[in-house]
Write a protein that holds these residues in place. Sequence first.
Motif, PDB file in Angstrom:
ATOM      1  N   THR A  85      67.216  -7.763 -16.677  1.00  0.00           N
ATOM      2  CA  THR A  85      67.313  -9.220 -16.592  1.00  0.00           C
ATOM      3  C   THR A  85      66.098  -9.849 -17.258  1.00  0.00           C
ATOM      4  OG1 THR A  85      66.179  -9.323 -14.439  1.00  0.00           O
ATOM      5  CG2 THR A  85      68.592  -9.121 -14.418  1.00  0.00           C
ATOM      6  N   LEU A  86      66.293 -11.037 -17.779  1.00  0.00           N
ATOM      7  CA  LEU A  86      65.218 -11.797 -18.405  1.00  0.00           C
ATOM      8  C   LEU A  86      65.381 -13.267 -18.048  1.00  0.00           C
ATOM      9  CD1 LEU A  86      62.973 -12.495 -20.481  1.00  0.00           C
ATOM     10  CD2 LEU A  86      64.740 -12.390 -22.265  1.00  0.00           C
ATOM     11  N   ASP A  87      64.301 -13.851 -17.543  1.00  0.00           N
ATOM     12  CA  ASP A  87      64.282 -15.288 -17.278  1.00  0.00           C
ATOM     13  C   ASP A  87      63.318 -15.920 -18.278  1.00  0.00           C
ATOM     14  OD1 ASP A  87      63.876 -17.887 -16.408  1.00  0.00           O
ATOM     15  OD2 ASP A  87      63.941 -17.365 -14.285  1.00  0.00           O
ATOM     16  N   PRO A  88      63.831 -16.538 -19.343  1.00  0.00           N
ATOM     17  CA  PRO A  88      62.946 -17.102 -20.370  1.00  0.00           C
ATOM     18  C   PRO A  88      62.015 -18.184 -19.844  1.00  0.00           C
ATOM     19  CG  PRO A  88      65.217 -16.976 -21.158  1.00  0.00           C
ATOM     20  CD  PRO A  88      65.250 -16.724 -19.685  1.00  0.00           C
ATOM     21  N   ALA A  89      62.435 -18.889 -18.830  1.00  0.00           N
ATOM     22  CA  ALA A  89      61.618 -19.998 -18.329  1.00  0.00           C
ATOM     23  C   ALA A  89      60.357 -19.504 -17.638  1.00  0.00           C
ATOM     24  CB  ALA A  89      62.440 -20.850 -17.372  1.00  0.00           C
ATOM     25  N   THR A  90      60.467 -18.397 -16.893  1.00  0.00           N
ATOM     26  CA  THR A  90      59.323 -17.893 -16.140  1.00  0.00           C
ATOM     27  C   THR A  90      58.665 -16.678 -16.779  1.00  0.00           C
ATOM     28  OG1 THR A  90      60.703 -16.402 -14.807  1.00  0.00           O
ATOM     29  CG2 THR A  90      60.407 -18.669 -14.008  1.00  0.00           C
ATOM     30  N   ALA A 274      64.518 -19.657 -27.059  1.00  0.00           N
ATOM     31  CA  ALA A 274      63.683 -19.887 -25.876  1.00  0.00           C
ATOM     32  C   ALA A 274      62.222 -19.899 -26.296  1.00  0.00           C
ATOM     33  CB  ALA A 274      63.921 -18.806 -24.825  1.00  0.00           C
ATOM     34  N   ALA A 275      61.453 -20.813 -25.738  1.00  0.00           N
ATOM     35  CA  ALA A 275      60.104 -21.086 -26.240  1.00  0.00           C
ATOM     36  C   ALA A 275      59.170 -19.887 -26.216  1.00  0.00           C
ATOM     37  CB  ALA A 275      59.486 -22.222 -25.413  1.00  0.00           C
ATOM     38  N   ARG A 276      59.199 -19.087 -25.168  1.00  0.00           N
ATOM     39  CA  ARG A 276      58.217 -18.006 -25.062  1.00  0.00           C
ATOM     40  C   ARG A 276      58.759 -16.655 -25.537  1.00  0.00           C
ATOM     41  NH1 ARG A 276      55.934 -17.338 -19.714  1.00  0.00           N
ATOM     42  NH2 ARG A 276      56.717 -19.375 -19.030  1.00  0.00           N
ATOM     43  N   VAL A 277      59.972 -16.640 -26.066  1.00  0.00           N
ATOM     44  CA  VAL A 277      60.634 -15.384 -26.414  1.00  0.00           C
ATOM     45  C   VAL A 277      60.780 -15.252 -27.933  1.00  0.00           C
ATOM     46  CG1 VAL A 277      62.652 -13.918 -26.056  1.00  0.00           C
ATOM     47  CG2 VAL A 277      61.902 -15.475 -24.230  1.00  0.00           C
ATOM     48  N   TYR A 278      60.364 -14.095 -28.442  1.00  0.00           N
ATOM     49  CA  TYR A 278      60.479 -13.757 -29.859  1.00  0.00           C
ATOM     50  C   TYR A 278      61.396 -12.529 -29.986  1.00  0.00           C
ATOM     51  CZ  TYR A 278      56.383 -16.758 -30.619  1.00  0.00           C
ATOM     52  OH  TYR A 278      55.512 -17.817 -30.679  1.00  0.00           O
TER      53      TYR A 278
END
Length: 412
Positions: A85-90, A274-278
């Motif tokens: 699982t991945l939560d891009p926001a947190t 998503a902002a923090r995900v590359y």
Amino acid sequence: MARDAGSVLIIGAGLAGFSAATQLRALGHEAPIMIVDSEAGSYDRPPLSKKLFTEDFSLDRLAFATAEELAEKRIVPRFGAAAMTLDPATGEVGLDDGTMLRADTILLATGGRARRLPIPGADLPGVHVLRTWDDAVGLRSAVQPGSRVAVVGAGLIGAELASSLRDAGAEVTLVDPVPVPLVPAIGELLAARLHEMHAPRGIRVVTGMTRAFVEANGALAVEVDGAEGAPIAPIPADVIVVGVGIIPNTGLAEAAGLEVDNGIIVDERYRTSAARVYAAGDVARTRSADGELERREEHWDAAQVSGKRVAAAILGEELPERGASWFWSDRHGIHLEATGRLSGTGEIVVRHGGEHPAVFLIEDGLLRGAAAIDDTQLVRAARRIIDQRIPVAAAELADSNVQLRSLLKAKR
């Protein structure tokens, strides 16, 4: 402008992920870096097809770095653990063992999985693919001298594996739907030259569309439709290997709500939706500034380059320039290299004079691509000519007495 990337979690320990981790350290990033991967280590994939049956074939020899070398670079590996699982926001990532991780920046370098044929019998015991270390171990243990092996797919991996299998004493049949594979990648002349090497080395070559894998009396067989659908006698086999490309591993990204379309969509700085995900490597698909979705790149060099470039992007630094694409292949004791493109618009130029011809593609007075067998220096010089946009003439390229390195020196 510089970006405070904070802690970085890299999901995927293949070449792109490993290159990104080491480049982050090379660029001075001091915050924690962790690599997570379900596989047993971070290792080089090309030897899986090229050196599968050599005596010294081992995971340790394929590894990009030892545990001590990773520790020295302060890169924390978490092998044998799959990200679920991945939560891009947190920035939270859940692993299959229940562990929850969190990082300020996430890099998805999840690569791809071997494509399986959507035909009857595709899941029969004895039908293999070759993408991971476990795939390689399973295939190596299944093949003995004298084993009848059918390899479906005669592209780079299939052809290399057929050569390795033959060297290991297997009876090999190579099946592909097109009479000459790799034409778009290296041009018709060299593609034909390479494909013609199989038969003299004892590999049976069959042209046709694989229809089904069947099992009877404890043995396997490959059913193939030949030209215009005419059936070919079933090909008996003890082992079948399917080598027909990969499917990008986008499941984690898709479940997290990231934009996905035959790959994880990234911009020219490897940023996802998503902002923090590359994302980088085989799984990433770039949307250019004009909105066009480019093809994913699946070669070794592309993965290494994207790993280094995404590291710069993560830190907000200027991305290093990209050179012309480049790949290589080893089979039957020869070494092929190619750079740039050898299909599409332009003029094909052939250079004779050695044991094997070299081929070039020029357009508007510029070199666009080159390929050669057992001539690394020629391809290396060609790549520099492409990158530096040095004008060339067809006559110079065709003349075996003209060294490409001299064109570099004379036309700077």
